[in-house]
Design an enzyme around this catalytic site. Structure first.
Site, PDB file in Angstrom:
ATOM      1  N   ASN A  10     -45.722  40.018 -25.451  1.00 26.91           N
ATOM      2  CA  ASN A  10     -45.590  38.979 -24.417  1.00 26.91           C
ATOM      3  C   ASN A  10     -44.086  38.770 -24.222  1.00 26.91           C
ATOM      4  O   ASN A  10     -43.433  38.141 -25.059  1.00 26.91           O
ATOM      5  CB  ASN A  10     -46.273  37.692 -24.899  1.00 26.91           C
ATOM      6  CG  ASN A  10     -46.041  36.526 -23.944  1.00 26.91           C
ATOM      7  OD1 ASN A  10     -45.494  36.703 -22.853  1.00 26.91           O
ATOM      8  ND2 ASN A  10     -46.447  35.339 -24.364  1.00 26.91           N
ATOM      9  N   LYS A  12     -42.650  36.951 -22.236  1.00 31.99           N
ATOM     10  CA  LYS A  12     -42.313  35.588 -21.777  1.00 31.99           C
ATOM     11  C   LYS A  12     -41.299  35.696 -20.626  1.00 31.99           C
ATOM     12  O   LYS A  12     -41.383  36.636 -19.845  1.00 31.99           O
ATOM     13  CB  LYS A  12     -41.826  34.728 -22.954  1.00 31.99           C
ATOM     14  CG  LYS A  12     -42.820  34.779 -24.133  1.00 31.99           C
ATOM     15  CD  LYS A  12     -42.594  33.726 -25.163  1.00 31.99           C
ATOM     16  CE  LYS A  12     -43.651  33.843 -26.258  1.00 31.99           C
ATOM     17  NZ  LYS A  12     -43.578  32.809 -27.263  1.00 31.99           N
ATOM     18  N   HIS A  96     -51.878  30.120 -22.877  1.00 29.80           N
ATOM     19  CA  HIS A  96     -50.785  30.167 -23.858  1.00 29.80           C
ATOM     20  C   HIS A  96     -50.314  28.733 -24.124  1.00 29.80           C
ATOM     21  O   HIS A  96     -50.244  27.920 -23.201  1.00 29.80           O
ATOM     22  CB  HIS A  96     -49.636  31.030 -23.341  1.00 29.80           C
ATOM     23  CG  HIS A  96     -48.663  31.354 -24.433  1.00 29.80           C
ATOM     24  ND1 HIS A  96     -47.735  30.441 -24.877  1.00 29.80           N
ATOM     25  CD2 HIS A  96     -48.509  32.474 -25.188  1.00 29.80           C
ATOM     26  CE1 HIS A  96     -47.043  30.990 -25.870  1.00 29.80           C
ATOM     27  NE2 HIS A  96     -47.491  32.221 -26.077  1.00 29.80           N
ATOM     28  N   GLU A  98     -47.488  27.540 -24.555  1.00 30.45           N
ATOM     29  CA  GLU A  98     -46.317  27.125 -23.767  1.00 30.45           C
ATOM     30  C   GLU A  98     -46.749  26.599 -22.404  1.00 30.45           C
ATOM     31  O   GLU A  98     -46.088  25.754 -21.817  1.00 30.45           O
ATOM     32  CB  GLU A  98     -45.324  28.299 -23.654  1.00 30.45           C
ATOM     33  CG  GLU A  98     -44.590  28.504 -24.969  1.00 30.45           C
ATOM     34  CD  GLU A  98     -44.082  29.902 -25.225  1.00 30.45           C
ATOM     35  OE1 GLU A  98     -44.053  30.723 -24.288  1.00 30.45           O
ATOM     36  OE2 GLU A  98     -43.721  30.183 -26.386  1.00 30.45           O
ATOM     37  N   GLU A 168     -53.004  31.591 -31.970  1.00 27.26           N
ATOM     38  CA  GLU A 168     -51.556  31.408 -32.034  1.00 27.26           C
ATOM     39  C   GLU A 168     -51.249  29.972 -32.470  1.00 27.26           C
ATOM     40  O   GLU A 168     -51.202  29.066 -31.623  1.00 27.26           O
ATOM     41  CB  GLU A 168     -50.918  31.645 -30.667  1.00 27.26           C
ATOM     42  CG  GLU A 168     -51.036  33.057 -30.145  1.00 27.26           C
ATOM     43  CD  GLU A 168     -49.884  33.414 -29.202  1.00 27.26           C
ATOM     44  OE1 GLU A 168     -49.302  34.490 -29.391  1.00 27.26           O
ATOM     45  OE2 GLU A 168     -49.556  32.615 -28.319  1.00 27.26           O
ATOM     46  N   GLY A 174     -42.260  31.448 -32.177  1.00 26.20           N
ATOM     47  CA  GLY A 174     -40.810  31.419 -31.990  1.00 26.20           C
ATOM     48  C   GLY A 174     -40.096  30.675 -33.104  1.00 26.20           C
ATOM     49  O   GLY A 174     -38.920  30.335 -32.994  1.00 26.20           O
ATOM     50  N   SER A 213     -44.616  34.551 -34.480  1.00 20.63           N
ATOM     51  CA  SER A 213     -43.587  35.163 -35.333  1.00 20.63           C
ATOM     52  C   SER A 213     -44.072  36.423 -36.056  1.00 20.63           C
ATOM     53  O   SER A 213     -43.748  36.640 -37.225  1.00 20.63           O
ATOM     54  CB  SER A 213     -43.018  34.149 -36.329  1.00 20.63           C
ATOM     55  OG  SER A 213     -42.378  33.097 -35.634  1.00 20.63           O
TER      56      SER A 213
HETATM   57  P1  13P Z   1     -43.153  34.854 -31.101  1.00 25.40           P
HETATM   58  O1  13P Z   1     -43.643  36.204 -31.573  1.00 25.40           O
HETATM   59  O2  13P Z   1     -41.795  34.908 -30.468  1.00 25.40           O
HETATM   60  O3  13P Z   1     -43.292  33.821 -32.164  1.00 25.40           O
HETATM   61  O4  13P Z   1     -44.143  34.412 -29.907  1.00 25.40           O
HETATM   62  C1  13P Z   1     -45.502  34.451 -30.125  1.00 25.40           C
HETATM   63  C2  13P Z   1     -46.178  34.215 -28.832  1.00 25.40           C
HETATM   64  O5  13P Z   1     -46.145  33.120 -28.303  1.00 25.40           O
HETATM   65  C3  13P Z   1     -46.851  35.359 -28.176  1.00 25.40           C
HETATM   66  O6  13P Z   1     -47.597  34.953 -27.093  1.00 25.40           O
END
Ligand code: 13P
Length: 256
Positions: A10, A12, A96, A98, A168, A174, A213
């Protein structure tokens, strides 16, 4: 059982024309025999055209990071599932954290988006996960079941035949802080059992991947958990060597 290990990047809100081309070149060179693990990357909308051209006839599959619940019309700034399908997107992330948090997406809206993706023949990657406060309050399973049930009640368990779940935990995204493999494994098993209550075969076939992560040095331990079928990878998917190492960690899983 058709739970082929699955690793999805992803990106992002990262990327650029030159950087994307360089990253994909390195990934395609390094991937080699990719049959054992399915690899996808979910890119920002403006790069769908570029990336779909670069991935044509390669083992890497294209995905998007979000979609509109609507099919067409007066929805300024929105992108429909049918538009994504025009670029050969096979996967689309829905729910997601976020977006649930920063864009106030409700369980109902996420379920609508899930349906919009399915109606266009795409495979939704449905993200589920608890916040740190919810984990501390021992509400992890309550939260992920609520998020899953919103989709099951609207679309039924059969809709999961063409879907992927991504657990997740919000506190691990992150953060450089990953859920311990056993800790994640417990939630994955609970999600599978929840689906099994409705349909045993659907549960056995369902791919449930972990995100938060995931790195080259922790992927193999996570993927060794029996109910973890791969990863949804954020930051580490922007580094070719790191992402390739994570994809290779998926090779150790059973493929039948
Ligand atoms: P990270 O791998 O940067 O922690 O992000 C995970 C994520 O949100 C994947 O959708």
């Amino acid at each position: 059982m058709r739970r082929q290990p699955f690793v999805a990047g992803n990106w992002k809100m990262n990327g650029g024309l030159a950087a994307n081309a360089a990253l994909l070149k390195a990934l395609l060179q390094g991937l080699g025999a990719a049959d054992a693990v399915e690899v996808a990357i979910c890119v920002p909308y403006p790069y769908l055209d570029q990336v779909s051209r670069l991935l044509r006839d390669t083992p890497i599959t294209l995905g998007a990071q979000d979609l509109s619940p609507h099919t067409a019309g007066a929805h300024t700034g929105e992108v429909s599932a049918f538009m994504l399908a025009d670029f050969d997107c096979r996967y689309v992330i829905v729910g997601h954290s976020e977006r649930r948090i920063s864009h106030h997406e409700s369980d109902d809206l996420v379920a609508e988006k899930f349906g919009a993706a399915r109606a266009a023949g795409m495979i939704p990657v449905l993200c589920l996960g608890e916040t740190l406060e919810e984990r501390r309050a021992d509400a992890t399973l309550e939260v992920v079941f609520r998020q899953l049930d919103a989709v099951l009640s609207r679309h039924g368990v059969t809709a999961l035949a063409e879907a992927v779940l991504a657990y997740e935990p919000v506190w691990a995204i992150g953060a450089g802080r990953t859920a311990k493999p056993e800790e994640a494994g417990i939630v994955h098993r609970a999600l599978r059992q929840r689906v099994a209550k409705e349909d045993l075969a659907a549960a056995a076939d369902l791919r449930i991947i972990y995100g938060g992560s995931v790195k080259a040095d922790n992927a193999a331990a996570l993927f060794a958990q029996p109910d973890i079928d791969g990863g949804l990878v954020g930051g580490a998917s922007l580094d070719a060597d790191e992402f390739l190492a994570i994809c290779r960690a998926g090779f150790g899983k059973r493929t039948t």
